[in-house]
Motif scaffolding. Structure first.
Motif, PDB file in Angstrom:
ATOM      1  N   THR A  70      12.318 -70.023  34.423  1.00  0.00           N
ATOM      2  CA  THR A  70      13.642 -69.496  34.805  1.00  0.00           C
ATOM      3  C   THR A  70      14.162 -68.450  33.817  1.00  0.00           C
ATOM      4  OG1 THR A  70      14.821 -71.306  33.677  1.00  0.00           O
ATOM      5  CG2 THR A  70      14.283 -71.627  36.013  1.00  0.00           C
ATOM      6  N   CYS A  71      13.732 -68.526  32.544  1.00  0.00           N
ATOM      7  CA  CYS A  71      14.202 -67.533  31.564  1.00  0.00           C
ATOM      8  C   CYS A  71      13.675 -66.134  31.874  1.00  0.00           C
ATOM      9  CB  CYS A  71      13.817 -67.949  30.140  1.00  0.00           C
ATOM     10  SG  CYS A  71      12.069 -67.727  29.731  1.00  0.00           S
ATOM     11  N   GLN A  72      12.610 -66.064  32.700  1.00  0.00           N
ATOM     12  CA  GLN A  72      12.019 -64.769  33.052  1.00  0.00           C
ATOM     13  C   GLN A  72      12.744 -64.089  34.212  1.00  0.00           C
ATOM     14  OE1 GLN A  72       7.689 -65.050  33.533  1.00  0.00           O
ATOM     15  NE2 GLN A  72       7.665 -66.915  32.289  1.00  0.00           N
ATOM     16  N   MET A  73      13.569 -64.829  34.920  1.00  0.00           N
ATOM     17  CA  MET A  73      14.267 -64.288  36.086  1.00  0.00           C
ATOM     18  C   MET A  73      15.377 -63.329  35.660  1.00  0.00           C
ATOM     19  SD  MET A  73      14.355 -67.500  38.736  1.00  0.00           S
ATOM     20  CE  MET A  73      15.743 -68.303  37.978  1.00  0.00           C
ATOM     21  N   GLY A  74      15.923 -62.600  36.630  1.00  0.00           N
ATOM     22  CA  GLY A  74      17.015 -61.681  36.354  1.00  0.00           C
ATOM     23  C   GLY A  74      18.275 -62.416  35.925  1.00  0.00           C
ATOM     24  N   VAL A  75      19.149 -61.722  35.220  1.00  0.00           N
ATOM     25  CA  VAL A  75      20.391 -62.330  34.717  1.00  0.00           C
ATOM     26  C   VAL A  75      21.253 -62.835  35.879  1.00  0.00           C
ATOM     27  CG1 VAL A  75      22.511 -61.914  33.396  1.00  0.00           C
ATOM     28  CG2 VAL A  75      20.362 -60.900  32.645  1.00  0.00           C
ATOM     29  N   ASP A  76      21.281 -62.104  36.980  1.00  0.00           N
ATOM     30  CA  ASP A  76      22.077 -62.495  38.151  1.00  0.00           C
ATOM     31  C   ASP A  76      21.536 -63.765  38.808  1.00  0.00           C
ATOM     32  OD1 ASP A  76      23.688 -60.309  37.755  1.00  0.00           O
ATOM     33  OD2 ASP A  76      22.612 -59.021  39.183  1.00  0.00           O
ATOM     34  N   ASP A  77      20.258 -64.067  38.574  1.00  0.00           N
ATOM     35  CA  ASP A  77      19.641 -65.261  39.161  1.00  0.00           C
ATOM     36  C   ASP A  77      19.630 -66.459  38.210  1.00  0.00           C
ATOM     37  OD1 ASP A  77      19.011 -63.917  41.569  1.00  0.00           O
ATOM     38  OD2 ASP A  77      17.232 -63.034  40.630  1.00  0.00           O
ATOM     39  N   GLY A  78      20.270 -66.295  37.046  1.00  0.00           N
ATOM     40  CA  GLY A  78      20.332 -67.401  36.085  1.00  0.00           C
ATOM     41  C   GLY A  78      19.298 -67.317  34.986  1.00  0.00           C
ATOM     42  N   GLY A  79      18.614 -66.192  34.869  1.00  0.00           N
ATOM     43  CA  GLY A  79      17.617 -66.006  33.816  1.00  0.00           C
ATOM     44  C   GLY A  79      18.120 -65.083  32.721  1.00  0.00           C
ATOM     45  N   ALA A  80      17.174 -64.592  31.894  1.00  0.00           N
ATOM     46  CA  ALA A  80      17.551 -63.679  30.817  1.00  0.00           C
ATOM     47  C   ALA A  80      16.580 -62.505  30.703  1.00  0.00           C
ATOM     48  CB  ALA A  80      17.606 -64.432  29.488  1.00  0.00           C
ATOM     49  N   GLU A  81      15.669 -62.390  31.697  1.00  0.00           N
ATOM     50  CA  GLU A  81      14.694 -61.297  31.735  1.00  0.00           C
ATOM     51  C   GLU A  81      13.902 -61.224  30.428  1.00  0.00           C
ATOM     52  OE1 GLU A  81      16.664 -57.679  32.817  1.00  0.00           O
ATOM     53  OE2 GLU A  81      17.637 -58.581  34.551  1.00  0.00           O
ATOM     54  N   GLY A  82      13.506 -62.401  29.925  1.00  0.00           N
ATOM     55  CA  GLY A  82      12.754 -62.453  28.670  1.00  0.00           C
ATOM     56  C   GLY A  82      11.562 -63.383  28.767  1.00  0.00           C
ATOM     57  N   LYS A  83      10.743 -63.349  27.750  1.00  0.00           N
ATOM     58  CA  LYS A  83       9.561 -64.198  27.682  1.00  0.00           C
ATOM     59  C   LYS A  83       9.893 -65.517  26.978  1.00  0.00           C
ATOM     60  CE  LYS A  83       6.376 -60.243  27.570  1.00  0.00           C
ATOM     61  NZ  LYS A  83       5.258 -59.598  26.841  1.00  0.00           N
ATOM     62  N   ALA A  84       8.914 -66.411  26.923  1.00  0.00           N
ATOM     63  CA  ALA A  84       9.120 -67.724  26.307  1.00  0.00           C
ATOM     64  C   ALA A  84       7.996 -68.049  25.321  1.00  0.00           C
ATOM     65  CB  ALA A  84       9.199 -68.805  27.379  1.00  0.00           C
ATOM     66  N   ILE A  85       8.349 -68.813  24.280  1.00  0.00           N
ATOM     67  CA  ILE A  85       7.372 -69.334  23.319  1.00  0.00           C
ATOM     68  C   ILE A  85       7.422 -70.852  23.388  1.00  0.00           C
ATOM     69  CG2 ILE A  85       6.799 -69.586  20.868  1.00  0.00           C
ATOM     70  CD1 ILE A  85       7.785 -66.746  20.423  1.00  0.00           C
ATOM     71  N   TYR A  86       6.256 -71.482  23.471  1.00  0.00           N
ATOM     72  CA  TYR A  86       6.170 -72.937  23.624  1.00  0.00           C
ATOM     73  C   TYR A  86       5.297 -73.518  22.515  1.00  0.00           C
ATOM     74  CZ  TYR A  86       6.218 -77.249  26.476  1.00  0.00           C
ATOM     75  OH  TYR A  86       6.436 -78.528  26.957  1.00  0.00           O
ATOM     76  N   ILE A  87       5.902 -74.280  21.600  1.00  0.00           N
ATOM     77  CA  ILE A  87       5.154 -74.978  20.552  1.00  0.00           C
ATOM     78  C   ILE A  87       4.977 -76.425  21.005  1.00  0.00           C
ATOM     79  CG2 ILE A  87       5.128 -75.729  18.140  1.00  0.00           C
ATOM     80  CD1 ILE A  87       6.799 -73.245  17.454  1.00  0.00           C
ATOM     81  N   ASP A  88       3.732 -76.793  21.261  1.00  0.00           N
ATOM     82  CA  ASP A  88       3.406 -78.106  21.817  1.00  0.00           C
ATOM     83  C   ASP A  88       2.843 -79.006  20.711  1.00  0.00           C
ATOM     84  OD1 ASP A  88       2.583 -80.238  23.370  1.00  0.00           O
ATOM     85  OD2 ASP A  88       0.829 -79.216  24.191  1.00  0.00           O
ATOM     86  N   THR A  89       3.502 -80.108  20.423  1.00  0.00           N
ATOM     87  CA  THR A  89       3.039 -81.009  19.362  1.00  0.00           C
ATOM     88  C   THR A  89       2.403 -82.283  19.913  1.00  0.00           C
ATOM     89  OG1 THR A  89       5.119 -82.241  19.160  1.00  0.00           O
ATOM     90  CG2 THR A  89       4.945 -80.195  17.902  1.00  0.00           C
ATOM     91  N   GLU A  90       2.527 -82.509  21.230  1.00  0.00           N
ATOM     92  CA  GLU A  90       2.033 -83.759  21.811  1.00  0.00           C
ATOM     93  C   GLU A  90       0.922 -83.555  22.832  1.00  0.00           C
ATOM     94  OE1 GLU A  90       5.796 -85.291  23.281  1.00  0.00           O
ATOM     95  OE2 GLU A  90       5.953 -86.612  21.556  1.00  0.00           O
ATOM     96  N   GLY A  91       0.510 -82.301  23.039  1.00  0.00           N
ATOM     97  CA  GLY A  91      -0.562 -82.023  24.004  1.00  0.00           C
ATOM     98  C   GLY A  91      -0.138 -82.179  25.447  1.00  0.00           C
ATOM     99  N   THR A  92       1.142 -81.913  25.759  1.00  0.00           N
ATOM    100  CA  THR A  92       1.652 -82.113  27.122  1.00  0.00           C
ATOM    101  C   THR A  92       1.902 -80.797  27.876  1.00  0.00           C
ATOM    102  OG1 THR A  92       3.880 -82.300  26.186  1.00  0.00           O
ATOM    103  CG2 THR A  92       2.719 -84.353  26.662  1.00  0.00           C
ATOM    104  N   PHE A  93       1.582 -79.659  27.253  1.00  0.00           N
ATOM    105  CA  PHE A  93       1.793 -78.372  27.923  1.00  0.00           C
ATOM    106  C   PHE A  93       0.762 -78.179  29.024  1.00  0.00           C
ATOM    107  CE2 PHE A  93       1.003 -73.740  28.235  1.00  0.00           C
ATOM    108  CZ  PHE A  93       2.254 -73.344  28.672  1.00  0.00           C
ATOM    109  N   ARG A  94       1.247 -77.851  30.247  1.00  0.00           N
ATOM    110  CA  ARG A  94       0.365 -77.668  31.404  1.00  0.00           C
ATOM    111  C   ARG A  94       0.654 -76.327  32.095  1.00  0.00           C
ATOM    112  NH1 ARG A  94      -1.558 -81.016  28.956  1.00  0.00           N
ATOM    113  NH2 ARG A  94      -2.286 -83.115  29.515  1.00  0.00           N
ATOM    114  N   PRO A  95      -0.229 -75.312  31.922  1.00  0.00           N
ATOM    115  CA  PRO A  95      -0.023 -74.007  32.554  1.00  0.00           C
ATOM    116  C   PRO A  95       0.048 -74.090  34.080  1.00  0.00           C
ATOM    117  CG  PRO A  95      -1.754 -73.900  30.907  1.00  0.00           C
ATOM    118  CD  PRO A  95      -1.436 -75.345  31.094  1.00  0.00           C
ATOM    119  N   SER A  96      -0.700 -75.041  34.677  1.00  0.00           N
ATOM    120  CA  SER A  96      -0.703 -75.180  36.140  1.00  0.00           C
ATOM    121  C   SER A  96       0.687 -75.525  36.666  1.00  0.00           C
ATOM    122  CB  SER A  96      -1.704 -76.253  36.572  1.00  0.00           C
ATOM    123  OG  SER A  96      -1.411 -77.492  35.945  1.00  0.00           O
ATOM    124  N   ARG A  97       1.451 -76.281  35.882  1.00  0.00           N
ATOM    125  CA  ARG A  97       2.809 -76.620  36.299  1.00  0.00           C
ATOM    126  C   ARG A  97       3.695 -75.365  36.312  1.00  0.00           C
ATOM    127  NH1 ARG A  97       5.644 -81.269  37.101  1.00  0.00           N
ATOM    128  NH2 ARG A  97       3.645 -81.748  38.066  1.00  0.00           N
TER     129      ARG A  97
END
Length: 290
Positions: free
Chosen positions: A95-122
């Motif tokens: 959702t952070c990648q969406m336009g500002v009018d749609d509730g996003g911020a038109e930006g990218k995201a950084i994800y630091i995973d410490t428990e091995g639960t990050f799933r790109p397919s999701r």
């Protein structure tokens, strides 16, 4: 410049080749370029009006948070396993990648995973739900697996370098406390653990203020020995006062009926204590089902 302005003279003096006299001169120059003086409450209010909030994918949660997750501050989400913490992190990465009018911020995201639960397919499934190109959504999320608390600190420094090169709107640490919990065990290491955790959280706060990103951290809970076994909630978030004071907004997640979950505003300088229901589906966080 902002980073230099925020550092103490003692910290800057530790840099090899820079004397204390040079540091003091540098601080004077930076002081003229970076405003760190008093300002009126009216100016502060204007800045708040321009603040972007990220939609969570649930109308009820957005109502509870009066718009969504704040950028420029640190939000903590804590709860037992299977309450939707990681799913909320995945949803916000899209959702952070969406336009500002749609509730996003038109930006990218950084994800630091410490428990091995990050799933790109999701992320792909969530992107399809919001009408975004799944492949592009994946390209806009930088992820890294932290293996110990020291590595977690190093990744944070790398994240700062990455954010200086492009427009980022979200930084996720899932979970912020898990590795500190295992690297420092017993009462003898409690003081050191809290100190290192405090440094990590301070760095997160600086990144939120410097780059204007929304920082979202998840936290684990522990059984509360002070609470009665029949109490409404006999768990408490780990990290003690260190994490409580560092977080701007604290949100508690609990299990509800079926796939439904309950979010409660545990602590916030602006939001009233209230709760709402939401659901976790194959496409991330959504509104509760009856």
């Amino acid at each position: 410049l902002v980073k230099i302005a925020h550092q103490t003279v003692r910290k800057l003096s530790d840099v090899k080749g820079i004397s204390e006299a040079k540091v003091l001169k540098l601080k004077e120059l930076v002081k003229m370029l970076v405003s760190m003086e008093f300002r009126t409450a009216a100016d502060a209010l204007e800045d708040r009006k321009n603040m972007i909030q990220l939609t969570t994918g649930s109308v009820e949660i957005d109502k509870l948070l009066e718009g969504g997750i704040e950028t420029g501050s640190l939000t903590e989400v804590f709860g037992e396993f299977r309450t939707g913490k990681t799913q909320l992190c995945h949803t916000l990465c899209v959702t952070c990648q969406m336009g500002v009018d749609d509730g996003g911020a038109e930006g990218k995201a950084i994800y630091i995973d410490t428990e091995g639960t990050f799933r790109p397919s999701r992320l792909q499934e969530i992107a399809e739900r919001f009408g975004l190109d799944p492949q592009m959504a994946l390209e806009n999320v930088a992820c890294a697996r932290a293996h110990n608390s020291e590595h977690q600190m190093v990744l944070l420094q790398t994240a700062a370098a990455i954010m200086a090169q492009d427009r980022y709107a979200l930084l996720v640490v899932d979970s912020a406390t898990a590795l500190f919990r295992t690297d420092y065990t017993g009462r003898g290491e409690l003081s050191e653990r809290q100190m290192q955790m405090g440094l990590f959280l301070r760095q997160l706060t600086r990144l939120a203020e410097e780059f204007g990103v929304a920082v979202l951290i998840t936290n684990q809970v522990v059984a509360n020995p002070d609470g009665m076994s029949f109490a409404k909630d006999s768990t408490k978030p780990i990290g003690g006062n260190i994490i409580a004071h560092a977080s701007t907004t604290r949100l508690r997640l609990r299990k509800g009926r079926g796939e439904n979950r309950i979010m409660t505003v545990f602590d916030s300088p602006t939001l009233p204590e209230a709760d709402c229901q939401f659901a976790v589906s194959g496409t991330g966080v959504c509104d509760a089902t009856e």
